[in-house]
Design an enzyme around this catalytic site. Structure first.
Site, PDB file in Angstrom:
ATOM      1  CD  GLN A 163       7.747  -7.358   3.814  1.00  0.00           C
ATOM      2  OE1 GLN A 163       7.008  -8.192   3.320  1.00  0.00           O
ATOM      3  NE2 GLN A 163       8.299  -6.394   3.079  1.00  0.00           N
ATOM      4  CG  LEU A 189      -0.947   1.717  -3.845  1.00  0.00           C
ATOM      5  CD1 LEU A 189      -2.088   1.313  -4.781  1.00  0.00           C
ATOM      6  CD2 LEU A 189       0.121   0.629  -3.827  1.00  0.00           C
ATOM      7  N   GLY A 244       0.810  -1.211   0.000  1.00  0.00           N
ATOM      8  CA  GLY A 244       0.000   0.000   0.000  1.00  0.00           C
ATOM      9  C   GLY A 244       0.841   1.257   0.000  1.00  0.00           C
ATOM     10  CG  HIS A 275       3.333   0.996  -5.348  1.00  0.00           C
ATOM     11  ND1 HIS A 275       3.470   2.003  -4.436  1.00  0.00           N
ATOM     12  CD2 HIS A 275       3.928  -0.090  -4.803  1.00  0.00           C
ATOM     13  CE1 HIS A 275       4.127   1.566  -3.375  1.00  0.00           C
ATOM     14  NE2 HIS A 275       4.418   0.294  -3.573  1.00  0.00           N
TER      15      HIS A 275
HETATM   16  O1  PAF Z   1       7.986  -4.827  -2.034  1.00  0.00           O
HETATM   17  C1  PAF Z   1       7.033  -4.863  -1.224  1.00  0.00           C
HETATM   18  O2  PAF Z   1       6.205  -3.939  -1.165  1.00  0.00           O
HETATM   19  C2  PAF Z   1       6.880  -6.056  -0.276  1.00  0.00           C
HETATM   20  O3  PAF Z   1       8.125  -6.527   0.142  1.00  0.00           O
HETATM   21  C3  PAF Z   1       6.032  -7.204  -0.871  1.00  0.00           C
HETATM   22  C4  PAF Z   1       6.680  -7.804  -2.105  1.00  0.00           C
HETATM   23  C5  PAF Z   1       4.644  -6.667  -1.221  1.00  0.00           C
HETATM   24  C6  PAF Z   1       5.870  -8.325   0.167  1.00  0.00           C
HETATM   25  O4  PAF Z   1       5.260  -7.854   1.327  1.00  0.00           O
END
Ligand code: PAF
Length: 289
Positions: free
Chosen positions: A66, A38, A36, A42
């Site tokens: 992550q 964005l 998000g 994106h």
């Molecule tokens: O690049 C990102 O925005 C994130 O690492 C992803 C690939 C959506 C995974 O959460």
């Protein structure tokens, strides 16, 4: 007149109802995974996805797996309403925005580790990161079952980790890399740019400038260690704390000791300005004789 936002699925079951119907009708589906907030970068991934498939699904999920405890999960920008409005202007058929429990139910205990290519570079300072990315992307792939998926080349190591995982697990998905979209001053577009102070924002394009200069010097045959030492110092003088700045093979990320005879090389860096960690990479032009 404003265009209505694409519909949003919150559950795997609802997502699959849409995707299965498209596949049944003989249509192909591309997935654009995002967290998000964005920006135009994106949106360029979404446009590329629409060139590769009949239907486009954009996932929005800020993936806790992550982020390490000390990182910016709590302050990571979130704007689902704004994101949906931006996607309304594009060819997007569905937004998939599951909540945390849908993605990681109680007692979730699986983690996908992609050895080798996840190590070093971002994997050295963020050891938890690629395990979290690989796990959520594998889930997004299995939940959506797309024919193709698009990822930006700004997160170049991430793109290669996902390609390797997709190949290793025989996932029948075409992983497409999209070129980096940059601001007019060269700064790679990123959701984290919004957290730069005005002063740091004015310095941030130096990251790309220094990488471009390093890539040019490498293409004239300059020694890799000399070029990377000079580039690191230039970034420090510009106010960055350098996490890494390295020259790697452009397909395997193997370390290189010389550019000669290599058809594919990239200079990759992560550097911190204030509290914001920026990453970028540029292709080394083919060596000139
Ligand atoms: O690049 C990102 O925005 C994130 O690492 C992803 C690939 C959506 C995974 O959460």
């Amino acid at each position: 007149m404003s265009v209505p936002a694409p519909p949003t699925s919150r559950t795997v079951a609802d997502l699959r109802t849409h995707v299965d119907a498209w596949h049944k009708a003989g249509e192909t589906v591309a997935l654009v995974p995002t967290m998000g907030a964005l920006h135009d970068g994106h949106l360029s991934l979404v446009k590329l996805a629409a060139e590769h498939a009949d239907r486009v699904v954009v996932s929005i999920f800020v993936n806790p797996a992550q982020f390490a405890a000390h990182e910016d999960l709590g302050t990571y920008p979130r704007d689902e309403t704004g994101d949906a409005a931006k996607l309304a202007d594009l060819k997007v058929d569905l937004i998939y925005a599951p909540d945390g429990d849908e993605m990681y139910p109680d007692n979730f205990s699986t983690r996908i580790i992609v050895d080798g290519i996840s190590e070093g570079l971002c994997g050295a300072s963020r050891p938890h990161f690629f395990g979290g990315v690989a796990t959520v992307v594998a889930k997004l792939f299995l939940q959506t079952r797309p024919d193709a998926a698009v990822f930006g080349e700004k997160d170049f190591q991430q793109l290669l980790v996902i390609r390797r995982m997709t190949r290793d697990l025989d996932l029948p998905i075409d992983v497409i890399g999209a070129p980096i979209l940059r601001e007019p001053d060269g700064l790679a577009m990123s959701s984290r740019n919004a957290s730069l102070s005005d002063e740091d924002r004015s310095r941030a394009p130096d990251l790309n400038r220094v990488l471009q200069e390093a890539a040019e010097e490498l293409s004239t045959g300059e020694n890799i260690n000399d070029v990377t030492d000079t580039a690191r110092k230039a970034l420090e003088v510009a106010g960055f704390v350098v996490d890494y700045l390295e020259v790697r093979h452009g397909e395997t990320l193997a370390s290189l000791d010389t550019i000669k005879g290599k058809t594919s090389a990239r200079v990759l860096a992560a550097a911190i300005l204030g509290k914001t960690r920026l990453i970028d990479n540029v292709v080394v032009p083919e060596p000139r004789d």
